[in-house]
Design a protein around this motif. Sequence first.
Motif, PDB file in Angstrom:
ATOM      1  N   ILE A  27     -16.428 -82.917  84.262  1.00 32.88           N
ATOM      2  CA  ILE A  27     -15.256 -82.044  84.145  1.00 32.88           C
ATOM      3  C   ILE A  27     -15.663 -80.689  83.574  1.00 32.88           C
ATOM      4  CG2 ILE A  27     -12.991 -81.751  83.085  1.00 32.88           C
ATOM      5  CD1 ILE A  27     -12.798 -84.885  83.153  1.00 32.88           C
ATOM      6  N   ALA A  28     -16.553 -80.677  82.605  1.00 27.11           N
ATOM      7  CA  ALA A  28     -17.041 -79.403  82.060  1.00 27.11           C
ATOM      8  C   ALA A  28     -17.706 -78.572  83.156  1.00 27.11           C
ATOM      9  CB  ALA A  28     -18.016 -79.656  80.918  1.00 27.11           C
ATOM     10  N   ARG A  29     -18.487 -79.211  83.986  1.00 27.58           N
ATOM     11  CA  ARG A  29     -19.148 -78.527  85.104  1.00 27.58           C
ATOM     12  C   ARG A  29     -18.100 -77.993  86.087  1.00 27.58           C
ATOM     13  NH1 ARG A  29     -22.747 -82.003  85.466  1.00 27.58           N
ATOM     14  NH2 ARG A  29     -21.739 -83.407  86.920  1.00 27.58           N
ATOM     15  N   LEU A  30     -17.090 -78.800  86.369  1.00 28.46           N
ATOM     16  CA  LEU A  30     -16.027 -78.381  87.269  1.00 28.46           C
ATOM     17  C   LEU A  30     -15.299 -77.154  86.708  1.00 28.46           C
ATOM     18  CD1 LEU A  30     -14.300 -78.949  89.806  1.00 28.46           C
ATOM     19  CD2 LEU A  30     -12.839 -80.351  88.339  1.00 28.46           C
ATOM     20  N   ILE A  31     -15.005 -77.165  85.419  1.00 30.39           N
ATOM     21  CA  ILE A  31     -14.310 -76.039  84.779  1.00 30.39           C
ATOM     22  C   ILE A  31     -15.170 -74.781  84.865  1.00 30.39           C
ATOM     23  CG2 ILE A  31     -13.510 -75.158  82.542  1.00 30.39           C
ATOM     24  CD1 ILE A  31     -12.566 -78.077  81.968  1.00 30.39           C
ATOM     25  N   GLU A  32     -16.465 -74.938  84.730  1.00 33.38           N
ATOM     26  CA  GLU A  32     -17.379 -73.801  84.844  1.00 33.38           C
ATOM     27  C   GLU A  32     -17.387 -73.212  86.248  1.00 33.38           C
ATOM     28  OE1 GLU A  32     -21.638 -74.024  83.930  1.00 33.38           O
ATOM     29  OE2 GLU A  32     -21.021 -74.826  81.988  1.00 33.38           O
ATOM     30  N   GLU A  33     -17.344 -74.082  87.240  1.00 32.12           N
ATOM     31  CA  GLU A  33     -17.558 -73.673  88.628  1.00 32.12           C
ATOM     32  C   GLU A  33     -16.275 -73.367  89.398  1.00 32.12           C
ATOM     33  OE1 GLU A  33     -19.786 -76.937  90.188  1.00 32.12           O
ATOM     34  OE2 GLU A  33     -21.573 -76.439  88.996  1.00 32.12           O
ATOM     35  N   ASP A  34     -15.161 -73.908  88.990  1.00 35.46           N
ATOM     36  CA  ASP A  34     -13.917 -73.807  89.770  1.00 35.46           C
ATOM     37  C   ASP A  34     -12.880 -72.982  89.012  1.00 35.46           C
ATOM     38  OD1 ASP A  34     -12.308 -75.322  92.155  1.00 35.46           O
ATOM     39  OD2 ASP A  34     -11.038 -75.054  90.378  1.00 35.46           O
ATOM     40  N   VAL A  35     -12.441 -71.900  89.620  1.00 31.85           N
ATOM     41  CA  VAL A  35     -11.508 -70.999  88.932  1.00 31.85           C
ATOM     42  C   VAL A  35     -10.179 -71.689  88.616  1.00 31.85           C
ATOM     43  CG1 VAL A  35     -10.544 -69.937  91.029  1.00 31.85           C
ATOM     44  CG2 VAL A  35     -10.615 -68.647  88.892  1.00 31.85           C
ATOM     45  N   THR A  36      -9.695 -72.540  89.497  1.00 33.11           N
ATOM     46  CA  THR A  36      -8.435 -73.237  89.250  1.00 33.11           C
ATOM     47  C   THR A  36      -8.561 -74.182  88.063  1.00 33.11           C
ATOM     48  OG1 THR A  36      -7.836 -73.088  91.588  1.00 33.11           O
ATOM     49  CG2 THR A  36      -6.665 -74.715  90.266  1.00 33.11           C
ATOM     50  N   ALA A  37      -9.636 -74.919  88.015  1.00 35.06           N
ATOM     51  CA  ALA A  37      -9.866 -75.830  86.879  1.00 35.06           C
ATOM     52  C   ALA A  37     -10.018 -75.038  85.586  1.00 35.06           C
ATOM     53  CB  ALA A  37     -11.099 -76.691  87.132  1.00 35.06           C
ATOM     54  N   ARG A  38     -10.687 -73.890  85.655  1.00 35.38           N
ATOM     55  CA  ARG A  38     -10.873 -73.048  84.472  1.00 35.38           C
ATOM     56  C   ARG A  38      -9.533 -72.511  83.970  1.00 35.38           C
ATOM     57  NH1 ARG A  38     -15.049 -70.838  86.208  1.00 35.38           N
ATOM     58  NH2 ARG A  38     -14.147 -69.095  87.341  1.00 35.38           N
ATOM     59  N   GLU A  39      -8.688 -72.040  84.884  1.00 31.78           N
ATOM     60  CA  GLU A  39      -7.358 -71.546  84.497  1.00 31.78           C
ATOM     61  C   GLU A  39      -6.496 -72.667  83.935  1.00 31.78           C
ATOM     62  OE1 GLU A  39      -5.951 -69.659  88.066  1.00 31.78           O
ATOM     63  OE2 GLU A  39      -7.135 -67.846  87.687  1.00 31.78           O
ATOM     64  N   LEU A  40      -6.605 -73.838  84.507  1.00 33.15           N
ATOM     65  CA  LEU A  40      -5.854 -74.991  84.017  1.00 33.15           C
ATOM     66  C   LEU A  40      -6.317 -75.376  82.610  1.00 33.15           C
ATOM     67  CD1 LEU A  40      -3.676 -77.029  84.806  1.00 33.15           C
ATOM     68  CD2 LEU A  40      -5.469 -78.434  85.817  1.00 33.15           C
ATOM     69  N   ALA A  41      -7.604 -75.358  82.379  1.00 33.40           N
ATOM     70  CA  ALA A  41      -8.134 -75.661  81.044  1.00 33.40           C
ATOM     71  C   ALA A  41      -7.647 -74.630  80.028  1.00 33.40           C
ATOM     72  CB  ALA A  41      -9.655 -75.711  81.074  1.00 33.40           C
TER      73      ALA A  41
END
Length: 70
Positions: A27-41
């Motif tokens: 999930i940390a990797r996903l948040i780093e790589e995916d703008v939607t996941a980063r905005e959601l976090a």
Amino acid sequence: MSPSLEDAVERFVRYPDTLRPEEREAIARLIEEDVTARELAAFYTAFYADLDGVPDGHGPTGPGEGPTPG
């Protein structure tokens, strides 16, 4: 955005101890790589910071304060 992505990011932000280490890493990797996941976090981080700042059962002004209904 899938509900499972939302759930995973929310758990990562709010309850990281409920995830296995490999899940946290993914999930940390996903948040780093995916703008939607980063905005959601970022949203969940701010949301829970605000929520944690409000006393249980009371508005931001506290019990018995604020306008009188009428």
